[in-house]
Every structure is written in structure tokens, then in C-alpha cells.
Design a protein around this motif. Structure first.
Motif, mmCIF file in Angstrom:
data_model
loop_
_atom_site.group_PDB
_atom_site.id
_atom_site.type_symbol
_atom_site.label_atom_id
_atom_site.label_comp_id
_atom_site.label_asym_id
_atom_site.label_seq_id
_atom_site.Cartn_x
_atom_site.Cartn_y
_atom_site.Cartn_z
ATOM 1 N N ALA B 97 1.195 -1.004 -0.008
ATOM 2 C CA ALA B 97 0.627 0.430 -0.139
ATOM 3 C C ALA B 97 0.596 1.299 -0.234
ATOM 4 O O ALA B 97 0.590 2.054 -0.508
ATOM 5 C CB ALA B 97 -1.096 0.053 1.485
ATOM 6 N N VAL B 98 2.063 1.602 0.682
ATOM 7 C CA VAL B 98 3.085 2.418 0.675
ATOM 8 C C VAL B 98 3.620 2.655 -0.100
ATOM 9 O O VAL B 98 3.366 3.592 -0.858
ATOM 10 C CB VAL B 98 4.338 1.773 1.418
ATOM 11 N N PHE B 99 3.683 1.673 -1.300
ATOM 12 C CA PHE B 99 4.328 1.779 -2.627
ATOM 13 C C PHE B 99 3.085 2.571 -3.079
ATOM 14 O O PHE B 99 3.265 3.429 -4.360
ATOM 15 C CB PHE B 99 5.280 0.004 -3.267
ATOM 16 N N ALA B 100 1.627 1.383 -3.587
ATOM 17 C CA ALA B 100 0.846 1.730 -4.508
ATOM 18 C C ALA B 100 0.886 3.265 -4.168
ATOM 19 O O ALA B 100 0.303 4.466 -4.913
ATOM 20 C CB ALA B 100 -0.681 1.283 -4.072
ATOM 21 N N SER B 101 0.726 4.176 -2.942
ATOM 22 C CA SER B 101 -0.112 5.514 -2.479
ATOM 23 C C SER B 101 1.301 6.245 -2.225
ATOM 24 O O SER B 101 1.239 7.266 -2.792
ATOM 25 C CB SER B 101 0.149 5.616 -0.659
ATOM 26 N N GLU B 102 2.267 6.491 -2.287
ATOM 27 C CA GLU B 102 3.321 7.290 -2.184
ATOM 28 C C GLU B 102 4.667 6.888 -3.330
ATOM 29 O O GLU B 102 5.370 8.445 -3.278
ATOM 30 C CB GLU B 102 4.400 7.125 -0.949
ATOM 31 N N TYR B 103 4.395 5.838 -4.203
ATOM 32 C CA TYR B 103 5.958 5.900 -4.889
ATOM 33 C C TYR B 103 4.801 5.405 -6.309
ATOM 34 O O TYR B 103 5.515 4.694 -6.875
ATOM 35 C CB TYR B 103 6.693 4.885 -4.990
ATOM 36 N N ARG B 104 3.909 6.460 -6.359
ATOM 37 C CA ARG B 104 3.058 5.938 -7.560
ATOM 38 C C ARG B 104 3.681 6.056 -8.718
ATOM 39 O O ARG B 104 3.313 7.851 -9.260
ATOM 40 C CB ARG B 104 1.751 6.819 -7.575
ATOM 41 N N THR B 105 3.451 5.555 -9.764
ATOM 42 C CA THR B 105 4.192 6.091 -10.754
ATOM 43 C C THR B 105 3.827 5.623 -12.471
ATOM 44 O O THR B 105 2.947 4.336 -12.250
ATOM 45 C CB THR B 105 5.896 5.700 -11.338
ATOM 46 N N ARG B 106 3.505 5.875 -13.182
ATOM 47 C CA ARG B 106 2.218 5.480 -14.100
ATOM 48 C C ARG B 106 1.680 4.332 -13.873
ATOM 49 O O ARG B 106 2.096 3.711 -14.326
ATOM 50 C CB ARG B 106 3.217 5.092 -15.075
ATOM 51 N N GLY B 107 0.424 4.502 -13.238
ATOM 52 C CA GLY B 107 -0.081 3.174 -13.235
ATOM 53 C C GLY B 107 -0.111 1.991 -12.220
ATOM 54 O O GLY B 107 -0.702 1.111 -12.264
ATOM 55 N N ILE B 185 14.175 15.974 5.024
ATOM 56 C CA ILE B 185 14.258 14.379 5.220
ATOM 57 C C ILE B 185 14.101 14.083 4.240
ATOM 58 O O ILE B 185 13.580 14.086 3.417
ATOM 59 C CB ILE B 185 12.706 14.731 6.031
ATOM 60 N N SER B 186 15.020 12.904 4.331
ATOM 61 C CA SER B 186 14.869 11.563 2.700
ATOM 62 C C SER B 186 13.409 11.289 2.571
ATOM 63 O O SER B 186 12.019 11.326 3.588
ATOM 64 C CB SER B 186 15.440 10.725 2.839
ATOM 65 N N LYS B 187 12.973 11.102 1.449
ATOM 66 C CA LYS B 187 11.855 10.314 1.111
ATOM 67 C C LYS B 187 11.008 8.648 1.636
ATOM 68 O O LYS B 187 9.934 9.260 2.308
ATOM 69 C CB LYS B 187 11.461 9.594 -0.779
ATOM 70 N N TRP B 188 11.945 7.824 2.135
ATOM 71 C CA TRP B 188 11.941 6.899 2.694
ATOM 72 C C TRP B 188 11.135 7.014 4.147
ATOM 73 O O TRP B 188 10.678 6.533 5.012
ATOM 74 C CB TRP B 188 12.766 5.891 2.819
#
Lengths: 251, 294
Positions: B97-107, B185-188
Motif C-alpha cells: 500500500a505504501v508503494f501504491a500510494s507514495e511511489y505512484r508512478t504511471r499506473g 528529510i529523505s523520501k523513505w
């Protein structure tokens, strides 16, 4: 203006294919306050967000040109490092709602490396004093940040940015969500901040620019129209557009 | 006269709609009330027998004398199975979910949401059959075990955790992310130490929903955990579970086993209710502490 802290060269910032600001070149003198004025949608916020590489955090954005901090192009550096040197205060107060006042101010120090507790305490004290908030919060430093009023929250955000010891402080319409009393406090604060920091402040309030800024830049439709000492720009504008804007004929 | 007619008609319609909606409320509540009532009536006496929570389940028996009843191994087994499933599904679900929401790239993010939606619609018996099919081919000795049971339950929990976490992350305003990034503050760290923390009450609610759903599932365990009348004997061994016991004993002709099934039903209902109330209370307090309303 020999002591330029930040120099912008031919900066163009895109949203998709649409340029929000076009071919801007100007210099921000060290330890001075520079205001950026202009009507809504003229690219003021887009421009200031390019100065600490926040523009590129939005999807489908792109920046061309150079921004030199002490002569080094920030677009060749790690953005995280650049943002530690160039702090930012946003339009709406955005304290971390899950954190106390103390934890908000100390967050950059706590998250970005290891510092001894007394060093962090000292930085929190100094930043809150610089942001003229210490007297109001000294007895409730562990209360939630959300217990503060809007104006206090904005000064908390300023203290939070200052605690990271930046060299430049960017302020994107920091008073637009505040009442006149809170605004006066922040303006007063900006006057003191320039002793230690180079300040860039975006405002749509012309009086505010006249009150706080040493230099003022006038933006219109994504372009820089005129830039110079605040007094000259307001009293002897060179461009017809500037004159029309500051005399209230449009905008 | 016309006016009166309109008035009367409007009132009649209004009453009609009120009665109709009321009937629908009854239709919604009736099964729940009926289940709880029957479980209390039939399971109540069984549940409070000494040793019911610790003894092993009885063999089928038609005499009056042989009613050693208990669901001890089944309680233990369900806790272990749900524990294994939670250990797998919470990190996987939250991080997806974190990936889907925070690193949302092109679908890619949207693909994750869509997949989670489809997965949560897959019948749970299919999840069990899938895990069974995989292990019987690749690692047959583990086919009937706590591990495969936990995996099957985690397959049910992951989409629930993913979707609810994603929703919770989306409620964190973008200004919070910007505030953190602008401080260098870094992205992660921004994502894990600020955004995820801010969304924690919502994430906890999702995890809870998933745990309760998994605790009550029998279908995915039929070909995986398999069931047992014994206490835990190892991760590679078949393991007991409450829903499996209810499934087995509810179909049993022996009245002592039917009684145990009712007792287990009541126990499961009460356990889920208590977990729900306690966890909600804790989440509420956590949320209040975090926004500072306390």
C-alpha cells in the motif's frame, strides 16, 4: 549586488508541457529580504518552489536552467542536501499533527543524523526564540502542535525550518492564512531573520512587500517584469506594467 | 378537495417509505440477532462447563456419559494460524500500500489497488485450493500444515490490509509530505516515519478487520491446516482451528459434538466482539493522542 547568495539563470519550470515560469534570471543578495509579488497565477509559487527543488516533487514537472547557491548549481546536487540548506515555509501552516511542539521543531535534527540531546534542546530553544514563539509555548513544549492557534502554528513552522540551520529561508505567502495581528508578528520576525538568513518571500500583499523587503521582483504571466530595490520598484517603477500593478489598475 | 387529496397521498407515501425502510432494517438485523440468540442459547451452557476452553474435542458419542468436551487445541490453533497470517500479511500488505500510494508512478499504484480489489473478491476456498495445489506439487510433505494454513489466511488478509492502508495513507494531506521533504528529510523517512505514522489509526483498523475475517474462515483451511484434535505439534504438522471444528461438528450426527460446535461458535463470536471493541478503543485513543484532542 555583489554578494549574491542565490543566483537564478534562465529558469523555466514546466507542468507537463506548460511552462509555469519562463526564462527567469535574477539574484538574491545575501542576508537580505527579497519579495516576489504579482497577481494570482503569475508563477510566484512555482518559482519559489524551484529554489529548493520542491517543484519536481509534483508529478509530471520539469525544470530547465540553473539555480546557483554560493555558485554551485543545486540541480547538480542531491535534493535532500539542498533542502537542508534552503528551508521553506508554506502558505498554510503545516505542523506535523502527530507530534508535540518540541518534536515538530526538532524533527529535522532528530531525523537527519545523530545529535546529542542537549544540542537538540539548544537548537529548539534558539529556533523558537528566533521565531518569537518561545514565550508563548515555554510551559507547554510537549503539548500537541495542533493545540496552537493558526498564527502560532505558522511561527512553529518557521521555527521548525530554522532549527535545521538553513542558509536561505523561502516563504511562500506565509501570512495568507493568518489574521492581521499574526501577520504583523510574522512580518516583524522576517525583519529580524535577515540578520542570519537570506530570505525570499512570496506575497500577494503589496504593502507587505514594501514593509519587509529590501528587494522586490514583480512577476506577471510567468515572466519576470521588473526587479530592483523595493523603494525604486514601488516609487520609480521602470516598466509600465509594474506601475499599473502597484497602483492597483489590475491584479 | 384536490389539496386534501395531495396532502393525504403525501402522508401515506411518507408512512409507506418509513415502513419499508423499517422492514429492511429488520431484514438486516434479524439474521444477526438470530445467530447471536441461538449461539447463546445452545452454546451458553457448553461454554461455561469447566475445562471447555482447555480440553481436547470429543469423539462422536451417543451415550449420555461420554461428554468430555473442549476446544482448547482449536483456540490455540486459530491463534497460531492467524498469528502466522498476520506476520506475513501486515508487512506485505502495508508495504504494498505504501508503494501504491507514495511511489505512484504511471499506473503501477493503480495496478496494485486493482489487484487487491480483485484478490479480495476471490472466494476464500480458491485461496486454500491455490496454496494446496502449489504445495502438493512443490513441497508435498508440508501440504497439510500450520504453514500452509497461515499462508492461505494471509492470502485473504493481504488485500484487506492493502486496501485499507492505502485509503488511510490517502487521508494524510500532501502538505504533510511537503513539510517533511522541505526539511531535507529523505523520501523513505518521510514515508515511514511521518506519513505512515500519521495514518496509523486507519492502518490498525484495516489490520483488525483482516484479523477478524481470517479468524472466522474455514474454507481456506480445509485443504491446508486440515484440522486436528490435538494441541500444536509443529509448524509442519496439521493444526486445529475453531472454524474447522465448527464445520466438522455442526455436520456431526453426535449430539455431544453438535454441542461443542455451538460452544465454539459462541466463543468465536465473543472473542471477535471483544477484540473489536478493545482494538477500536485503543485505536480511538491512539488517534486522539495523535491529533492532540486528549
Amino acid at each position: 549586488m555583489s554578494g549574491a547568495k542565490l543566483r537564478v539563470e534562465h529558469l523555466t519550470a514546466y507542468y507537463g508541457d506548460h511552462p509555469g515560469v519562463k526564462d527567469i534570471s535574477l539574484e538574491f543578495p545575501d542576508r537580505m529580504v527579497t519579495a516576489i509579488i504579482g497577481p494570482s497565477g503569475c508563477g510566484k509559487s512555482t518559482f519559489i518552489r524551484c529554489l529548493n527543488r520542491m517543484h519536481e516533487t509534483a508529478p509530471r514537472t520539469r525544470v530547465e536552467g540553473k539555480v546557483l547557491l554560493d555558485g554551485e548549481d543545486i540541480y547538480q546536487e542531491d535534493p535532500v542536501r539542498i533542502r537542508r540548506r534552503i528551508g521553506m515555509v508554506f502558505q498554510k501552516p503545516n505542523p506535523f499533527v502527530t507530534m508535540s511542539i518540541y518534536n515538530n521543531v526538532s524533527v529535522a535534527l532528530r531525523f537527519n543524523g545523530h545529535h546529542p540531546r542537549d544540542y537538540v534542546d539548544a537548537a529548539v530553544l534558539r529556533s523558537l526564540q528566533q521565531a518569537a514563539l518561545w514565550e508563548e509555548v515555554k510551559d507547554r513544549i510537549d503539548s500537541p502542535a495542533t493545540s496552537l492557534s493558526g498564527g502560532q502554528q505558522q511561527r512553529l513552522c518557521i521555527a521548525r525550518a530554522l532549527a535545521a540551520s538553513p542558509e536561505v529561508l523561502l516563504m511562500d505567502e506565509p501570512c495568507s492564512a493568518l489574521d492581521p495581528i499574526a501577520t504583523a508578528k510574522i512580518e516583524d520576525l522576517v525583519g529580524h531573520l535577515k540578520d542570519d538568513y537570506t530570505v525570499v518571500i512570496v506575497t500577494h500583499n503589496l504593502q507587505q512587500a514594501a514593509r519587509v523587503a529590501d528587494y522586490t521582483a514583480f512577476f506577471y504571466l510567468g515572466g519576470l517584469v521588473e526587479y530592483g530595490p523595493t523603494e525604486d520598484l514601488f516609487e520609480r517603477p521602470k516598466e509600465h506594467l509594474t506601475e499599473s500593478y502597484i497602483t492597483g489598475r489590475f491584479g | 378537495m384536490m389539496r386534501f387529496d395531495h396532502h393525504a397521498r403525501r402522508k401515506l407515501l411518507s408512512h409507506g417509505v418509513a415502513v419499508l425502510t423499517g422492514l429492511c432494517v429488520v431484514a438486516v438485523l434479524y439474521p444477526l440477532v438470530s445467530i447471536v440468540y441461538t449461539a447463546v442459547v445452545r452454546g451458553g451452557t457448553v461454554l461455561f462447563q469447566t475445562g471447555f476452553l482447555t480440553s481436547v474435542p470429543p469423539n462422536a458419542c451417543s451415550q449420555v456419559s461420554c461428554n468430555t468436551v473442549g476446544i482448547g487445541p482449536n483456540i490455540q490453533g486459530t491463534v497460531i494460524l492467524v498469528g502466522i497470517a498476520a506476520l506475513i500479511s501486515i508487512p506485505v500488505g502495508v508495504l504494498a500500500a505504501v508503494f501504491a500510494s507514495e511511489y505512484r508512478t504511471r499506473g503501477v499504484g493503480r495496478a496494485i489497488s486493482f489487484t487487491a480489489d480483485v484478490l479480495s473478491g476471490v472466494p476464500s476456498i480458491i485461496m486454500g485450493a491455490f496454496i494446496f495445489g502449489y504445495f502438493i506439487l512443490v513441497y508435498p510433505s508440508l501440504t497439510y500444515s500450520a504453514i500452509t494454513g497461515g499462508l492461505a489466511l494471509s492470502a485473504i488478509m493481504i488485500p484487506i490490509v492493502t486496501r485499507t492502508t492505502e485509503e488511510a495513507l490517502r487521508t494524510v494531506p500532501n502538505s504533510t509530505r511537503e513539510a517533511a521533504l522541505a526539511l531535507g528529510i529523505s523520501k523513505w523517512k518521510t514515508t515511514l516515519r511521518i506519513v505512515v505514522i500519521s495514518a496509523l489509526p486507519g492502518i490498525a483498523t484495516g489490520v483488525l478487520l483482516a484479523v477478524m475475517r481470517a479468524a472466522g474462515e474455514a474454507a481456506p483451511l480445509i485443504f491446508t491446516a486440515f484440522g486436528s484434535n490435538l494441541y500444536y505439534r509443529g509448524l509442519d504438522q496439521p493444526i486445529a482451528a475453531l472454524p474447522l471444528l465448527i464445520y466438522d461438528f455442526a455436520l456431526s450426527p453426535a449430539s455431544n459434538q453438535q454441542d461443542v460446535a455451538w460452544g465454539a461458535t459462541l466463543f468465536l463470536l465473543i472473542a471477535i466482539l471483544i477484540t473489536n471493541v478493545v482494538a477500536r478503543y485503543m485505536i480511538h485513543r491512539l488517534g486522539r493522542q495523535m491529533v492532540g484532542g486528549a
